[in-house]
Motif scaffolding. Structure first.
Motif, PDB file in Angstrom:
ATOM      1  N   HIS A  89      59.998  43.780 -10.391  1.00  0.00           N
ATOM      2  CA  HIS A  89      58.686  44.348 -10.002  1.00  0.00           C
ATOM      3  C   HIS A  89      58.412  45.713 -10.415  1.00  0.00           C
ATOM      4  CE1 HIS A  89      54.563  43.763  -9.118  1.00  0.00           C
ATOM      5  NE2 HIS A  89      54.835  44.482  -8.011  1.00  0.00           N
ATOM      6  N   MET A  90      57.524  45.863 -11.539  1.00  0.00           N
ATOM      7  CA  MET A  90      57.083  47.235 -11.667  1.00  0.00           C
ATOM      8  C   MET A  90      55.729  47.282 -12.092  1.00  0.00           C
ATOM      9  SD  MET A  90      60.078  48.912 -14.282  1.00  0.00           S
ATOM     10  CE  MET A  90      61.010  49.506 -14.065  1.00  0.00           C
ATOM     11  N   ALA A  91      54.998  46.375 -12.150  1.00  0.00           N
ATOM     12  CA  ALA A  91      53.592  46.435 -12.986  1.00  0.00           C
ATOM     13  C   ALA A  91      52.610  46.990 -11.337  1.00  0.00           C
ATOM     14  CB  ALA A  91      52.898  44.601 -13.100  1.00  0.00           C
ATOM     15  N   ALA A  92      52.172  47.998 -11.604  1.00  0.00           N
ATOM     16  CA  ALA A  92      51.542  48.355 -10.847  1.00  0.00           C
ATOM     17  C   ALA A  92      49.778  49.783 -10.844  1.00  0.00           C
ATOM     18  CB  ALA A  92      52.244  49.277  -9.564  1.00  0.00           C
ATOM     19  N   GLN A  93      49.424  49.917 -10.476  1.00  0.00           N
ATOM     20  CA  GLN A  93      48.626  51.393 -10.782  1.00  0.00           C
ATOM     21  C   GLN A  93      49.361  52.340 -10.030  1.00  0.00           C
ATOM     22  OE1 GLN A  93      46.972  53.924 -12.186  1.00  0.00           O
ATOM     23  NE2 GLN A  93      46.217  53.777  -9.259  1.00  0.00           N
ATOM     24  N   PRO A  94      49.710  53.135 -11.461  1.00  0.00           N
ATOM     25  CA  PRO A  94      50.856  54.035 -11.284  1.00  0.00           C
ATOM     26  C   PRO A  94      51.001  55.413 -10.420  1.00  0.00           C
ATOM     27  CG  PRO A  94      51.083  53.749 -13.052  1.00  0.00           C
ATOM     28  CD  PRO A  94      49.537  53.061 -12.849  1.00  0.00           C
ATOM     29  N   LEU A  95      49.156  55.862 -10.572  1.00  0.00           N
ATOM     30  CA  LEU A  95      48.848  57.331 -10.977  1.00  0.00           C
ATOM     31  C   LEU A  95      47.667  57.567  -9.878  1.00  0.00           C
ATOM     32  CD1 LEU A  95      47.109  56.955 -14.449  1.00  0.00           C
ATOM     33  CD2 LEU A  95      49.691  58.012 -13.623  1.00  0.00           C
ATOM     34  N   VAL A  96      47.872  58.759  -9.015  1.00  0.00           N
ATOM     35  CA  VAL A  96      47.115  59.459  -7.703  1.00  0.00           C
ATOM     36  C   VAL A  96      46.272  59.553  -8.358  1.00  0.00           C
ATOM     37  CG1 VAL A  96      47.397  61.056  -6.478  1.00  0.00           C
ATOM     38  CG2 VAL A  96      49.481  60.062  -7.465  1.00  0.00           C
ATOM     39  N   ARG A  97      46.307  60.283  -9.037  1.00  0.00           N
ATOM     40  CA  ARG A  97      44.315  60.372  -9.171  1.00  0.00           C
ATOM     41  C   ARG A  97      43.656  59.018  -9.291  1.00  0.00           C
ATOM     42  NH1 ARG A  97      42.859  65.985  -9.988  1.00  0.00           N
ATOM     43  NH2 ARG A  97      41.707  66.107 -12.269  1.00  0.00           N
ATOM     44  N   ALA A  98      43.797  58.505 -10.459  1.00  0.00           N
ATOM     45  CA  ALA A  98      43.348  56.749 -11.012  1.00  0.00           C
ATOM     46  C   ALA A  98      42.904  56.769  -9.527  1.00  0.00           C
ATOM     47  CB  ALA A  98      44.152  56.605 -11.496  1.00  0.00           C
ATOM     48  N   SER A  99      43.793  56.711  -8.699  1.00  0.00           N
ATOM     49  CA  SER A  99      44.011  55.319  -7.365  1.00  0.00           C
ATOM     50  C   SER A  99      42.292  56.750  -6.398  1.00  0.00           C
ATOM     51  CB  SER A  99      44.510  55.970  -6.488  1.00  0.00           C
ATOM     52  OG  SER A  99      44.879  57.358  -5.996  1.00  0.00           O
ATOM     53  N   TYR A 100      42.133  57.493  -7.043  1.00  0.00           N
ATOM     54  CA  TYR A 100      40.856  58.396  -6.055  1.00  0.00           C
ATOM     55  C   TYR A 100      39.498  57.651  -6.645  1.00  0.00           C
ATOM     56  CZ  TYR A 100      43.179  61.721  -2.777  1.00  0.00           C
ATOM     57  OH  TYR A 100      44.104  62.114  -1.822  1.00  0.00           O
ATOM     58  N   ARG A 101      39.634  57.420  -8.260  1.00  0.00           N
ATOM     59  CA  ARG A 101      38.190  57.565  -9.191  1.00  0.00           C
ATOM     60  C   ARG A 101      38.477  55.412  -8.545  1.00  0.00           C
ATOM     61  NH1 ARG A 101      41.021  60.562 -12.602  1.00  0.00           N
ATOM     62  NH2 ARG A 101      42.303  58.666 -13.622  1.00  0.00           N
ATOM     63  N   GLU A 102      39.645  54.994  -8.826  1.00  0.00           N
ATOM     64  CA  GLU A 102      39.146  52.996  -8.692  1.00  0.00           C
ATOM     65  C   GLU A 102      40.462  52.532  -7.028  1.00  0.00           C
ATOM     66  OE1 GLU A 102      40.418  52.045 -12.062  1.00  0.00           O
ATOM     67  OE2 GLU A 102      38.741  52.400 -13.205  1.00  0.00           O
ATOM     68  N   PRO A 103      39.794  53.345  -5.905  1.00  0.00           N
ATOM     69  CA  PRO A 103      41.001  52.904  -5.324  1.00  0.00           C
ATOM     70  C   PRO A 103      41.459  51.474  -4.162  1.00  0.00           C
ATOM     71  CG  PRO A 103      38.801  53.863  -3.796  1.00  0.00           C
ATOM     72  CD  PRO A 103      38.443  53.846  -5.738  1.00  0.00           C
ATOM     73  N   VAL A 104      40.341  50.537  -4.545  1.00  0.00           N
ATOM     74  CA  VAL A 104      40.250  48.773  -4.888  1.00  0.00           C
ATOM     75  C   VAL A 104      41.140  48.836  -5.237  1.00  0.00           C
ATOM     76  CG1 VAL A 104      38.599  47.120  -3.851  1.00  0.00           C
ATOM     77  CG2 VAL A 104      37.321  49.152  -3.054  1.00  0.00           C
ATOM     78  N   GLU A 105      40.586  49.024  -6.683  1.00  0.00           N
ATOM     79  CA  GLU A 105      41.631  48.780  -7.359  1.00  0.00           C
ATOM     80  C   GLU A 105      43.306  48.218  -7.869  1.00  0.00           C
ATOM     81  OE1 GLU A 105      38.445  50.054  -7.923  1.00  0.00           O
ATOM     82  OE2 GLU A 105      37.301  48.908  -9.497  1.00  0.00           O
ATOM     83  N   THR A 106      43.015  49.907  -6.961  1.00  0.00           N
ATOM     84  CA  THR A 106      44.267  50.165  -6.571  1.00  0.00           C
ATOM     85  C   THR A 106      44.977  49.232  -5.282  1.00  0.00           C
ATOM     86  OG1 THR A 106      44.471  53.148  -7.152  1.00  0.00           O
ATOM     87  CG2 THR A 106      45.650  51.937  -6.026  1.00  0.00           C
ATOM     88  N   PHE A 107      44.452  49.260  -4.862  1.00  0.00           N
ATOM     89  CA  PHE A 107      44.810  48.685  -3.692  1.00  0.00           C
ATOM     90  C   PHE A 107      44.990  47.135  -3.605  1.00  0.00           C
ATOM     91  CE2 PHE A 107      43.094  51.637  -0.631  1.00  0.00           C
ATOM     92  CZ  PHE A 107      44.234  52.373   0.004  1.00  0.00           C
ATOM     93  N   ALA A 108      44.474  46.581  -5.077  1.00  0.00           N
ATOM     94  CA  ALA A 108      44.244  44.894  -4.947  1.00  0.00           C
ATOM     95  C   ALA A 108      46.059  44.852  -5.768  1.00  0.00           C
ATOM     96  CB  ALA A 108      43.148  44.805  -6.130  1.00  0.00           C
ATOM     97  N   THR A 109      45.534  45.819  -7.071  1.00  0.00           N
ATOM     98  CA  THR A 109      47.447  45.337  -7.393  1.00  0.00           C
ATOM     99  C   THR A 109      48.287  45.804  -6.953  1.00  0.00           C
ATOM    100  OG1 THR A 109      45.466  46.296  -9.621  1.00  0.00           O
ATOM    101  CG2 THR A 109      48.160  46.477  -9.953  1.00  0.00           C
TER     102      THR A 109
END
Length: 354
Positions: A89-109
């Motif tokens: 399993h590798m699928a993820a939102q993998p970027l730190v700075r993107a997680s600041y822009r889209e935290p809910v999507e990052t947590f969901a994924t």
């Protein structure tokens, strides 16, 4: 002898690989295909142009399905249809700075997507070995000059790190509450700061440098003194494959493992960039003072003794060779050489170095 993925083991194995359209996932899919594995990939479509998925022609090498792991029912149907023997399993939102822009999507994924995949495997006769890839950023970072061990506290300041730390708890829960009793061996693999040819993501050090220098622009570095355990992409990919082999043979090896370079090989961003620019004589770099942008950890290193003693996994290429090979890959590809041939050449060199 340093442990290396065994073609004989992987030949004809049914492997479910999530995130195969990404950077590490693309390298993993290629290596598995070259060993004769029957790979089914689940991922979102590639989100960069160019992408390693397209450059390697992976659509013709693996069975590819574009799915969102946040879609629980669709994911479960596909897992049941594939009947994988091994899951990576590798699928993820993998970027730190993107997680600041889209935290809910990052947590969901990264949290619920992980839970969806694990839940889809409950009650199935297979898989037998499951490798869940997280990150070296899962630890509660105290900014202290010592390497983190697998038993250290999990945490995360930024949403990406927090989501991956939380996914570790989800993985451990499913292992203890459900999957171990079903005879499934599940392990989490903690590695990051990966470099190598074929990464065209934004907000990553080497891809940003290559884009800037190939276009004749200066590279701007926010935090030149930040220290990370840099490693070539083939190092963690090999570790994931060897880990799956070991889990297949011995379910008692289930657990969490750090994978990374030798501790003394951790290096500053500036040191990496100075090595990288050696192949670009006219490269310009503008170093910041570390205050720009959102919070990012300043110091990170991993203790990898557990992987070394229990799995026989040791780093093969140091920071100098890893950077040199990475930059040579990008220069050759920009000059028209085949990405597939370049990846095959690096893969051959890596396995021959075992």
């Amino acid at each position: 002898m340093v442990a290396t993925a065994s073609p004989g083991f992987w030949h004809a194995k049914r492997v479910l690989l999530t995130g195969h359209t990404g950077f590490k996932g693309g390298w993993t899919a290629l290596w598995l295909a070259r060993m004769g594995a029957k790979v089914t990939g689940i991922a979102l479509p590639p989100n960069t142009h160019p992408s390693l998925f397209e450059k390697l022609g992976l659509a013709s090498l693996v069975e590819s399905h574009f799915r969102d792991i946040r879609d629980r029912e669709a994911l479960a149907r596909l897992v049941r249809a594939v009947k994988p023997e091994i899951v990576i399993h590798m699928a993820a939102q993998p970027l730190v700075r993107a997680s600041y822009r889209e935290p809910v999507e990052t947590f969901a994924t990264n949290i619920m997507g992980t839970a969806h995949l694990l839940d889809a495997m409950r009650g199935l006769a297979e898989p037998r070995a499951i490798v869940m890839v997280t990150t070296d950023k899962v630890y509660h970072n105290l900014e202290c000059p010592f390497p983190y061990r697998e038993e250290d506290a999990l945490g995360g300041y930024d949403p990406y790190s927090a989501s991956k730390g939380a996914s570790e708890i989800v993985i451990a829960s499913y292992r203890d509450a459900f999957l171990r009793a079903e005879g499934k061996a599940i392990a989490s693999a903690r590695a990051g700061n990966v470099i190598g040819g074929g990464d065209w993501s934004g907000d990553r050090l080497i891809p940003d440098a290559v884009r800037a220098w190939l276009s004749g622009k200066p590279l701007e570095i926010r935090r030149p003194q930040a220290i990370r355990p840099w490693q070539h992409v083939l190092e963690p990919v090999n570790a994931y494959l060897v880990l799956a082999e070991r889990l297949w043979a011995d379910t008692s090896l289930a657990g969490a493992y750090n994978f990374g370079p030798n501790t003394h090989e951790a290096a500053t961003v500036r040191a990496v960039i100075e090595r990288a620019r050696a192949g670009f004589p006219k490269a310009e770099v503008i170093y910041g003072d570390g205050t720009a942008g959102p919070h990012e950890a300043g110091w990170l290193a991993l203790e990898t003794a557990l992987a070394r003693t229990k799995l026989g996994i040791l780093p093969r290429w140091g920071i100098a060779e890893s950077v040199a090979r990475t930059m040579a890959w990008y220069k050759a590809e920009a000059e028209g050489q085949s990405a597939l041939a370049l990846c095959d050449a690096d893969l051959a060199a890596f396995t021959e170095a075992a």
